[in-house]
Design a protein around this motif. Sequence first.
Motif, PDB file in Angstrom:
ATOM      1  N   ASP A 168       0.840  -1.199   0.000  1.00  0.00           N
ATOM      2  CA  ASP A 168       0.000   0.000   0.000  1.00  0.00           C
ATOM      3  C   ASP A 168       0.876   1.250   0.000  1.00  0.00           C
ATOM      4  O   ASP A 168       2.107   1.155   0.060  1.00  0.00           O
ATOM      5  CB  ASP A 168      -0.992  -0.006   1.175  1.00  0.00           C
ATOM      6  CG  ASP A 168      -0.331  -0.305   2.520  1.00  0.00           C
ATOM      7  OD1 ASP A 168       0.907  -0.361   2.593  1.00  0.00           O
ATOM      8  OD2 ASP A 168      -1.054  -0.480   3.507  1.00  0.00           O
ATOM      9  N   ARG A 169       0.251   2.373  -0.110  1.00  0.00           N
ATOM     10  CA  ARG A 169       0.974   3.656  -0.194  1.00  0.00           C
ATOM     11  C   ARG A 169       0.303   4.667   0.725  1.00  0.00           C
ATOM     12  O   ARG A 169      -0.889   4.538   1.006  1.00  0.00           O
ATOM     13  CB  ARG A 169       0.939   4.188  -1.637  1.00  0.00           C
ATOM     14  CG  ARG A 169       1.510   3.193  -2.637  1.00  0.00           C
ATOM     15  CD  ARG A 169       1.226   3.588  -4.079  1.00  0.00           C
ATOM     16  NE  ARG A 169       1.629   2.530  -5.000  1.00  0.00           N
ATOM     17  CZ  ARG A 169       1.335   2.502  -6.294  1.00  0.00           C
ATOM     18  NH1 ARG A 169       0.630   3.488  -6.839  1.00  0.00           N
ATOM     19  NH2 ARG A 169       1.741   1.501  -7.057  1.00  0.00           N
ATOM     20  N   GLY A 170       1.066   5.660   1.126  1.00  0.00           N
ATOM     21  CA  GLY A 170       0.504   6.688   1.987  1.00  0.00           C
ATOM     22  C   GLY A 170      -0.418   7.630   1.229  1.00  0.00           C
ATOM     23  O   GLY A 170      -0.618   7.506   0.015  1.00  0.00           O
ATOM     24  N   THR A 171      -0.995   8.575   1.962  1.00  0.00           N
ATOM     25  CA  THR A 171      -1.847   9.568   1.311  1.00  0.00           C
ATOM     26  C   THR A 171      -0.959  10.648   0.659  1.00  0.00           C
ATOM     27  O   THR A 171       0.204  10.825   1.032  1.00  0.00           O
ATOM     28  CB  THR A 171      -2.835  10.190   2.319  1.00  0.00           C
ATOM     29  OG1 THR A 171      -2.168  10.470   3.551  1.00  0.00           O
ATOM     30  CG2 THR A 171      -3.977   9.251   2.589  1.00  0.00           C
ATOM     31  N   GLN A 172      -1.529  11.347  -0.300  1.00  0.00           N
ATOM     32  CA  GLN A 172      -0.719  12.276  -1.100  1.00  0.00           C
ATOM     33  C   GLN A 172       0.050  13.298  -0.254  1.00  0.00           C
ATOM     34  O   GLN A 172       1.234  13.548  -0.506  1.00  0.00           O
ATOM     35  CB  GLN A 172      -1.606  12.969  -2.139  1.00  0.00           C
ATOM     36  CG  GLN A 172      -2.192  11.979  -3.128  1.00  0.00           C
ATOM     37  CD  GLN A 172      -2.916  12.629  -4.293  1.00  0.00           C
ATOM     38  OE1 GLN A 172      -2.803  13.823  -4.523  1.00  0.00           O
ATOM     39  NE2 GLN A 172      -3.659  11.831  -5.039  1.00  0.00           N
ATOM     40  N   PRO A 229      -8.253  10.254   8.226  1.00  0.00           N
ATOM     41  CA  PRO A 229      -7.721  11.478   8.842  1.00  0.00           C
ATOM     42  C   PRO A 229      -8.202  11.646  10.277  1.00  0.00           C
ATOM     43  O   PRO A 229      -9.251  11.100  10.659  1.00  0.00           O
ATOM     44  CB  PRO A 229      -8.283  12.598   7.960  1.00  0.00           C
ATOM     45  CG  PRO A 229      -9.292  11.995   7.071  1.00  0.00           C
ATOM     46  CD  PRO A 229      -9.226  10.510   7.166  1.00  0.00           C
ATOM     47  N   LEU A 230      -7.438  12.418  11.040  1.00  0.00           N
ATOM     48  CA  LEU A 230      -7.814  12.676  12.433  1.00  0.00           C
ATOM     49  C   LEU A 230      -9.198  13.307  12.522  1.00  0.00           C
ATOM     50  O   LEU A 230      -9.984  12.982  13.407  1.00  0.00           O
ATOM     51  CB  LEU A 230      -6.756  13.589  13.074  1.00  0.00           C
ATOM     52  CG  LEU A 230      -6.987  13.992  14.525  1.00  0.00           C
ATOM     53  CD1 LEU A 230      -7.057  12.772  15.440  1.00  0.00           C
ATOM     54  CD2 LEU A 230      -5.885  14.948  15.008  1.00  0.00           C
ATOM     55  N   SER A 234      -6.405  18.370   8.127  1.00  0.00           N
ATOM     56  CA  SER A 234      -6.846  18.172   6.743  1.00  0.00           C
ATOM     57  C   SER A 234      -7.634  16.870   6.587  1.00  0.00           C
ATOM     58  O   SER A 234      -7.443  15.922   7.349  1.00  0.00           O
ATOM     59  CB  SER A 234      -5.591  18.131   5.853  1.00  0.00           C
ATOM     60  OG  SER A 234      -5.713  17.191   4.834  1.00  0.00           O
ATOM     61  N   ASP A 235      -8.497  16.837   5.576  1.00  0.00           N
ATOM     62  CA  ASP A 235      -9.252  15.607   5.293  1.00  0.00           C
ATOM     63  C   ASP A 235      -8.468  14.676   4.371  1.00  0.00           C
ATOM     64  O   ASP A 235      -8.920  13.580   4.058  1.00  0.00           O
ATOM     65  CB  ASP A 235     -10.574  15.941   4.579  1.00  0.00           C
ATOM     66  CG  ASP A 235     -11.507  16.676   5.502  1.00  0.00           C
ATOM     67  OD1 ASP A 235     -11.309  16.581   6.729  1.00  0.00           O
ATOM     68  OD2 ASP A 235     -12.430  17.345   4.987  1.00  0.00           O
ATOM     69  N   GLU A 263      -5.477   8.390  -1.589  1.00  0.00           N
ATOM     70  CA  GLU A 263      -6.646   9.038  -0.999  1.00  0.00           C
ATOM     71  C   GLU A 263      -7.024   8.279   0.273  1.00  0.00           C
ATOM     72  O   GLU A 263      -7.024   7.043   0.274  1.00  0.00           O
ATOM     73  CB  GLU A 263      -7.802   8.947  -2.009  1.00  0.00           C
ATOM     74  CG  GLU A 263      -8.973   9.827  -1.700  1.00  0.00           C
ATOM     75  CD  GLU A 263     -10.158   9.529  -2.636  1.00  0.00           C
ATOM     76  OE1 GLU A 263     -11.285   9.752  -2.212  1.00  0.00           O
ATOM     77  OE2 GLU A 263      -9.941   9.056  -3.764  1.00  0.00           O
ATOM     78  N   PRO A 264      -7.346   8.991   1.378  1.00  0.00           N
ATOM     79  CA  PRO A 264      -7.757   8.255   2.577  1.00  0.00           C
ATOM     80  C   PRO A 264      -9.140   7.639   2.416  1.00  0.00           C
ATOM     81  O   PRO A 264      -9.919   8.068   1.565  1.00  0.00           O
ATOM     82  CB  PRO A 264      -7.777   9.331   3.667  1.00  0.00           C
ATOM     83  CG  PRO A 264      -7.884  10.627   2.966  1.00  0.00           C
ATOM     84  CD  PRO A 264      -7.366  10.446   1.575  1.00  0.00           C
ATOM     85  N   GLY A 265      -9.436   6.655   3.252  1.00  0.00           N
ATOM     86  CA  GLY A 265     -10.719   5.964   3.195  1.00  0.00           C
ATOM     87  C   GLY A 265     -10.491   4.497   3.489  1.00  0.00           C
ATOM     88  O   GLY A 265      -9.437   4.100   3.988  1.00  0.00           O
TER      89      GLY A 265
END
Length: 526
Positions: free
Chosen positions: A37-41, A302-303, A354-355, A129-131
């Motif tokens: 997997d990869r982190g968010t942008q 995200p937090l 941030s979202d 993208e988070p989710g």
Amino acid sequence: MFEINSAPQVNLQNQSFVAYAGKVLGGGSIVNGMGYDRGTQPDYDAWGELGNDGWNWDNLLTYFKKSSTFTPNKAETLSKYNYTYDLSAYGTGPVQVSLPEWQYPEMPAFWDAMDEMNINKVQEGALGEPGCFWVAASTDPKYQTRSSARSAYYDPITTRSNLKVVTGIQVQEIVFSTLTAKGVKLLDRDTGKTYTAYADMELILAAGAIHTPQILQLSGVGPASVLKAAGVKVKVDLPGVGNNFQDHPAAYLMYNLANDTTINTNSLTNNATFNATSYDEYVANKTGPYTQAHGNGAAFLPLSKIAPDNYKSIVEKLSAQNATAYLPEMYSAYPELVAGYEAQRKIQVEQFSSDAASMYEFSFQGGGFAITALQKPTSRGTVYIDPSNPSGEPIVDYHGLKNPVDVDLLLASIRYTRQIYNTTALSVFEPVELTPGAKYQTDDELKSQIASGLVYPTFAHPASTCAMMPRNLGGVVDSGLQVYGIKKVTIIDASIMPMIPGTHLQATVYAIAEKAADIIKARHGA
Ligand SMILES: Cc1cc2nc3c(=O)[nH]c(=O)nc-3n(C[C@H](O)[C@H](O)[C@H](O)COP(=O)(O)OP(=O)(O)OC[C@H]3O[C@@H](n4cnc5c(N)ncnc54)[C@H](O)[C@@H]3O)c2cc1C
């Protein structure tokens, strides 16, 4: 594997935790859980914001793609499990990535729980993208076996006449002519003999985030006080070497699913018949439970999503802190280390507000093992050579949860995982919380559990001990990955990540390595 007992963790009741790393050709990629997997942008854009030209999400995406190939499953498997993916996230690179041919029967309920929690379902998690999303594995679908740094990059070119790999050899230190690297001193672990190997063009260190700083320190490049304490002559007082250490602290929540399905995540270990038939199925057809390396469901959030009511107060607390109060002692002697941390903190403050940047990971496979990991720690650890045994294993000190903001982030994370297990969707399994246990509810009650064994300061993701940042921010390598203050030494491993991304690390290490290859070729006009 390297299994190094950490220094006692003051904020975790002085427990010591094992730092794991691969001790084999191919390193961690041979022993890891194969999560790809990869982190968010924003995780990678942060690297550029810290003064590293050419390092950001857009640029690294080229290398994420260059290093990987994703192979979709058979049509019936895709529709059976509702797998989603996006081929545009991948290229035709050597690391094989795929989803398994099998999932546990509880999985649909977990996806329903994600829906119930209003968690954004992402088509492809590897696009930053988070989710919640399906997490692929570094598995070669053709053989249903591990795709590693060795099988992807080394095995296909073993016959090259200009390539020689030697194993069982430990690099001890760099050999210099004044400050230009000429080669390395090597120890043959079997015979105890030492050798010197010479490098004509440049030397590349890739010993991982625990041993690369050790080699530099043994070579006289690192914080002067650490070197002097170990009797090593100081060549370059480079304070960043072994500081800025980061990993993902993780809470290991555990539920008993009193009304679980007949076949569940425990079946391979407690149901001998299921285990035997599953193994036979794997050998015969390369299908079934043994095609699964790990749980393929994950939510990286995200937090602001997991703590909508108090994320602003956590951000305010972080912003208002006197940074040195929570940093390792050495930071007080080096203003550049504090400046680097403050630059990172500024970015974390933005990320936590941030979202688009994940702070929380919940991985799921079905079942009651509810790993909850903090993706953006605010504490910083250290890896220093041991003054009483410099050539032995270094002293790994996570300084776990030294910054109380990490405890706030964990409290929010644990409570969010509890909400997931309290959904109507999962209620069919009648989950009963075993660890920490439902009786621990208040902040103080949970903090006592966090400190006494619920939380580990590591997820086997050591990173950031030779950070790529400007030297006046405590960096160790420049954006061309070359070590400051000496000539002809390049670092290519997880130690150069200035801030740990919110993801398991292997895909990012492959991308760094592909980008580094282009940088080095360009440097030598190739
Ligand atoms: C148990 C475990 C599970 C993990 N699970 C996952 C997962 O599911 N998904 C994921 O993405 N990531 C996972 N990771 C993390 C991932 O594997 C690592 O982040 C990644 O391998 C780091 O790459 P690296 O090149 O920085 O270092 P490493 O992979 O550690 O490579 C360093 C290499 O240098 C060698 N070395 C060290 N010191 C010396 C020396 N002095 N001389 C000569 N050679 C030396 C080592 O033997 C090793 O081969 C896991 C790691 C571990 C240990």
